[in-house]
Scaffold this motif. Sequence first.
Motif, PDB file in Angstrom:
ATOM      1  N   SER A 250       0.859  -1.246   0.136  1.00 29.81           N
ATOM      2  CA  SER A 250       0.075   0.131  -0.040  1.00 29.81           C
ATOM      3  C   SER A 250       1.026   1.156   0.097  1.00 29.81           C
ATOM      4  O   SER A 250       2.145   1.177   0.522  1.00 29.81           O
ATOM      5  CB  SER A 250      -0.807  -0.005   1.215  1.00 29.81           C
ATOM      6  N   PHE A 251       0.287   2.570  -0.354  1.00 28.01           N
ATOM      7  CA  PHE A 251       1.125   3.702  -0.427  1.00 28.01           C
ATOM      8  C   PHE A 251       1.545   4.092   1.158  1.00 28.01           C
ATOM      9  O   PHE A 251       2.635   4.701   1.326  1.00 28.01           O
ATOM     10  CB  PHE A 251       0.433   4.820  -0.933  1.00 28.01           C
ATOM     11  N   ASP A 252       0.790   3.632   2.101  1.00 29.68           N
ATOM     12  CA  ASP A 252       1.197   3.868   3.565  1.00 29.68           C
ATOM     13  C   ASP A 252       2.134   2.943   3.977  1.00 29.68           C
ATOM     14  O   ASP A 252       3.271   3.334   4.456  1.00 29.68           O
ATOM     15  CB  ASP A 252      -0.010   3.838   4.411  1.00 29.68           C
ATOM     16  N   GLU A 253       2.008   1.584   3.762  1.00 30.74           N
ATOM     17  CA  GLU A 253       2.977   0.728   4.128  1.00 30.74           C
ATOM     18  C   GLU A 253       4.456   0.502   3.280  1.00 30.74           C
ATOM     19  O   GLU A 253       5.537   0.193   4.020  1.00 30.74           O
ATOM     20  CB  GLU A 253       2.295  -0.720   3.879  1.00 30.74           C
ATOM     21  N   THR A 254       4.362   0.879   2.095  1.00 34.39           N
ATOM     22  CA  THR A 254       5.638   0.412   1.153  1.00 34.39           C
ATOM     23  C   THR A 254       5.716   1.749   0.172  1.00 34.39           C
ATOM     24  O   THR A 254       5.580   1.476  -0.926  1.00 34.39           O
ATOM     25  CB  THR A 254       5.385  -0.898   0.475  1.00 34.39           C
ATOM     26  N   PRO A 255       5.729   2.928   0.623  1.00 37.03           N
ATOM     27  CA  PRO A 255       5.889   4.120  -0.350  1.00 37.03           C
ATOM     28  C   PRO A 255       6.855   4.225  -1.191  1.00 37.03           C
ATOM     29  O   PRO A 255       6.795   4.522  -2.246  1.00 37.03           O
ATOM     30  CB  PRO A 255       5.816   5.170   0.531  1.00 37.03           C
ATOM     31  N   GLU A 256       7.831   3.412  -0.650  1.00 41.85           N
ATOM     32  CA  GLU A 256       9.261   3.396  -1.644  1.00 41.85           C
ATOM     33  C   GLU A 256       8.860   2.220  -2.848  1.00 41.85           C
ATOM     34  O   GLU A 256       9.608   2.508  -3.866  1.00 41.85           O
ATOM     35  CB  GLU A 256      10.418   2.938  -1.054  1.00 41.85           C
ATOM     36  N   LEU A 257       7.891   1.543  -2.812  1.00 39.49           N
ATOM     37  CA  LEU A 257       7.535   0.812  -3.874  1.00 39.49           C
ATOM     38  C   LEU A 257       6.267   1.332  -4.667  1.00 39.49           C
ATOM     39  O   LEU A 257       5.755   0.474  -5.506  1.00 39.49           O
ATOM     40  CB  LEU A 257       7.406  -0.609  -3.470  1.00 39.49           C
ATOM     41  N   GLY A 258       5.782   2.408  -4.293  1.00 36.71           N
ATOM     42  CA  GLY A 258       4.564   3.025  -4.889  1.00 36.71           C
ATOM     43  C   GLY A 258       4.361   3.377  -6.196  1.00 36.71           C
ATOM     44  O   GLY A 258       3.598   3.948  -6.791  1.00 36.71           O
ATOM     45  N   HIS A 259       5.740   3.200  -7.123  1.00 33.52           N
ATOM     46  CA  HIS A 259       5.753   3.305  -8.661  1.00 33.52           C
ATOM     47  C   HIS A 259       6.332   2.397  -9.145  1.00 33.52           C
ATOM     48  O   HIS A 259       6.622   1.601  -8.530  1.00 33.52           O
ATOM     49  CB  HIS A 259       6.451   4.806  -8.684  1.00 33.52           C
ATOM     50  N   ALA A 260       6.418   2.319 -10.427  1.00 37.05           N
ATOM     51  CA  ALA A 260       6.934   1.311 -11.294  1.00 37.05           C
ATOM     52  C   ALA A 260       8.461   1.816 -11.460  1.00 37.05           C
ATOM     53  O   ALA A 260       8.883   2.276 -12.304  1.00 37.05           O
ATOM     54  CB  ALA A 260       6.131   1.088 -12.777  1.00 37.05           C
ATOM     55  N   GLY A 261       9.135   1.091 -10.374  1.00 35.32           N
ATOM     56  CA  GLY A 261      10.721   1.437 -10.291  1.00 35.32           C
ATOM     57  C   GLY A 261      11.541   0.522 -10.876  1.00 35.32           C
ATOM     58  O   GLY A 261      11.261  -0.374 -11.683  1.00 35.32           O
ATOM     59  N   CYS A 262      12.796   0.704 -10.715  1.00 36.27           N
ATOM     60  CA  CYS A 262      14.047   0.036 -11.289  1.00 36.27           C
ATOM     61  C   CYS A 262      13.791  -1.827 -11.465  1.00 36.27           C
ATOM     62  O   CYS A 262      14.249  -2.226 -12.185  1.00 36.27           O
ATOM     63  CB  CYS A 262      15.320   0.187 -10.753  1.00 36.27           C
ATOM     64  N   GLU A 263      13.310  -1.964 -10.166  1.00 37.46           N
ATOM     65  CA  GLU A 263      13.133  -3.442  -9.847  1.00 37.46           C
ATOM     66  C   GLU A 263      11.949  -4.032 -10.485  1.00 37.46           C
ATOM     67  O   GLU A 263      11.808  -5.269 -10.596  1.00 37.46           O
ATOM     68  CB  GLU A 263      12.867  -3.689  -8.222  1.00 37.46           C
ATOM     69  N   VAL A 264      11.145  -3.368 -11.043  1.00 38.25           N
ATOM     70  CA  VAL A 264      10.068  -3.892 -12.107  1.00 38.25           C
ATOM     71  C   VAL A 264      10.738  -4.659 -13.185  1.00 38.25           C
ATOM     72  O   VAL A 264      10.411  -5.665 -13.489  1.00 38.25           O
ATOM     73  CB  VAL A 264       9.161  -2.615 -12.501  1.00 38.25           C
ATOM     74  N   CYS A 265      11.778  -3.996 -13.724  1.00 40.66           N
ATOM     75  CA  CYS A 265      12.393  -4.413 -14.923  1.00 40.66           C
ATOM     76  C   CYS A 265      13.476  -5.452 -14.451  1.00 40.66           C
ATOM     77  O   CYS A 265      13.909  -6.245 -15.121  1.00 40.66           O
ATOM     78  CB  CYS A 265      12.721  -3.463 -15.743  1.00 40.66           C
ATOM     79  N   HIS A 266      14.365  -4.917 -13.479  1.00 38.73           N
ATOM     80  CA  HIS A 266      15.573  -5.570 -13.036  1.00 38.73           C
ATOM     81  C   HIS A 266      15.406  -6.708 -12.101  1.00 38.73           C
ATOM     82  O   HIS A 266      16.575  -7.139 -11.625  1.00 38.73           O
ATOM     83  CB  HIS A 266      16.774  -4.394 -12.640  1.00 38.73           C
ATOM     84  N   GLY A 267      14.227  -6.669 -11.268  1.00 38.11           N
ATOM     85  CA  GLY A 267      14.114  -7.746 -10.360  1.00 38.11           C
ATOM     86  C   GLY A 267      14.369  -6.986  -8.975  1.00 38.11           C
ATOM     87  O   GLY A 267      15.101  -6.175  -8.869  1.00 38.11           O
ATOM     88  N   PRO A 268      14.095  -7.818  -7.723  1.00 35.86           N
ATOM     89  CA  PRO A 268      14.264  -7.468  -6.531  1.00 35.86           C
ATOM     90  C   PRO A 268      15.781  -7.501  -6.397  1.00 35.86           C
ATOM     91  O   PRO A 268      16.417  -8.022  -6.565  1.00 35.86           O
ATOM     92  CB  PRO A 268      13.669  -8.313  -5.764  1.00 35.86           C
ATOM     93  N   GLY A 269      16.351  -5.879  -5.614  1.00 34.16           N
ATOM     94  CA  GLY A 269      17.727  -5.750  -5.782  1.00 34.16           C
ATOM     95  C   GLY A 269      18.376  -5.826  -4.505  1.00 34.16           C
ATOM     96  O   GLY A 269      19.629  -5.746  -4.326  1.00 34.16           O
ATOM     97  N   SER A 270      17.710  -6.339  -3.533  1.00 37.92           N
ATOM     98  CA  SER A 270      18.254  -6.689  -2.138  1.00 37.92           C
ATOM     99  C   SER A 270      19.833  -7.294  -2.311  1.00 37.92           C
ATOM    100  O   SER A 270      20.891  -7.009  -1.694  1.00 37.92           O
ATOM    101  CB  SER A 270      17.682  -7.070  -0.937  1.00 37.92           C
ATOM    102  N   THR A 271      19.770  -8.523  -2.662  1.00 36.32           N
ATOM    103  CA  THR A 271      20.934  -9.417  -2.611  1.00 36.32           C
ATOM    104  C   THR A 271      21.996  -8.895  -3.489  1.00 36.32           C
ATOM    105  O   THR A 271      23.199  -9.033  -3.395  1.00 36.32           O
ATOM    106  CB  THR A 271      20.794 -10.744  -3.298  1.00 36.32           C
ATOM    107  N   HIS A 272      21.470  -8.176  -4.446  1.00 38.07           N
ATOM    108  CA  HIS A 272      22.696  -7.519  -5.610  1.00 38.07           C
ATOM    109  C   HIS A 272      23.362  -6.424  -4.699  1.00 38.07           C
ATOM    110  O   HIS A 272      24.402  -6.254  -4.781  1.00 38.07           O
ATOM    111  CB  HIS A 272      21.730  -6.889  -6.748  1.00 38.07           C
ATOM    112  N   VAL A 273      22.529  -5.683  -3.758  1.00 42.31           N
ATOM    113  CA  VAL A 273      23.286  -4.683  -3.189  1.00 42.31           C
ATOM    114  C   VAL A 273      23.904  -5.197  -2.013  1.00 42.31           C
ATOM    115  O   VAL A 273      25.266  -4.607  -1.612  1.00 42.31           O
ATOM    116  CB  VAL A 273      22.052  -3.556  -2.524  1.00 42.31           C
ATOM    117  N   GLU A 274      23.448  -6.047  -1.211  1.00 45.81           N
ATOM    118  CA  GLU A 274      24.094  -6.873  -0.139  1.00 45.81           C
ATOM    119  C   GLU A 274      25.533  -7.559  -0.646  1.00 45.81           C
ATOM    120  O   GLU A 274      26.242  -7.447   0.060  1.00 45.81           O
ATOM    121  CB  GLU A 274      23.141  -7.841   0.401  1.00 45.81           C
TER     122      GLU A 274
END
Length: 152
Positions: A88-112
């Motif tokens: 939701s826009f309240d719970e996960t505002p950082e994901l509230g648009h179609a961002g980089c990870e829509v195309c490139h996949g979830p990024g946590s392990t890439h960053v870590e």
Amino acid sequence: MRIRLVGALVALALVSAAPALAQDARYLGSAACAECHEKQYENFQKYAKKAKSSHSIQIMASDLTKDEVRECYGCHTTGYGQPGGFKSFDETPELGHAGCEVCHGPGSTHVEEGGDPSLIKGTLNIKDCEHCHNEERVGTFNFKPMLYGGAH
């Protein structure tokens, strides 16, 4: 009825189209990409309508049913319907648009893992766009893929 059928098909396509990378990867939001990919992030924010796609949902929401709004999330937010994706826009505002990870996949392990390129989908092609930008939408919205529009 047609909107619901299209929404269901889009949701199915999103789940099947998501890059099969690190299974435990989480969505972080586009801002997490900026530290290492500053130029791409700046171009994305400046030129990509996707960077502001939540606005479309918020503008249209009062004219749609709750189910129809949820169907919009599949293409206008990041990771909706997937583990760790938009809730939701309240719970996960950082994901509230179609961002980089829509195309490139979830990024946590890439960053870590210090930007390990094998943990993110780096090379994209037009097929990666078609789960949301199908022929019907291309004609309706004059879609111009960022692959060719300067984001990268």
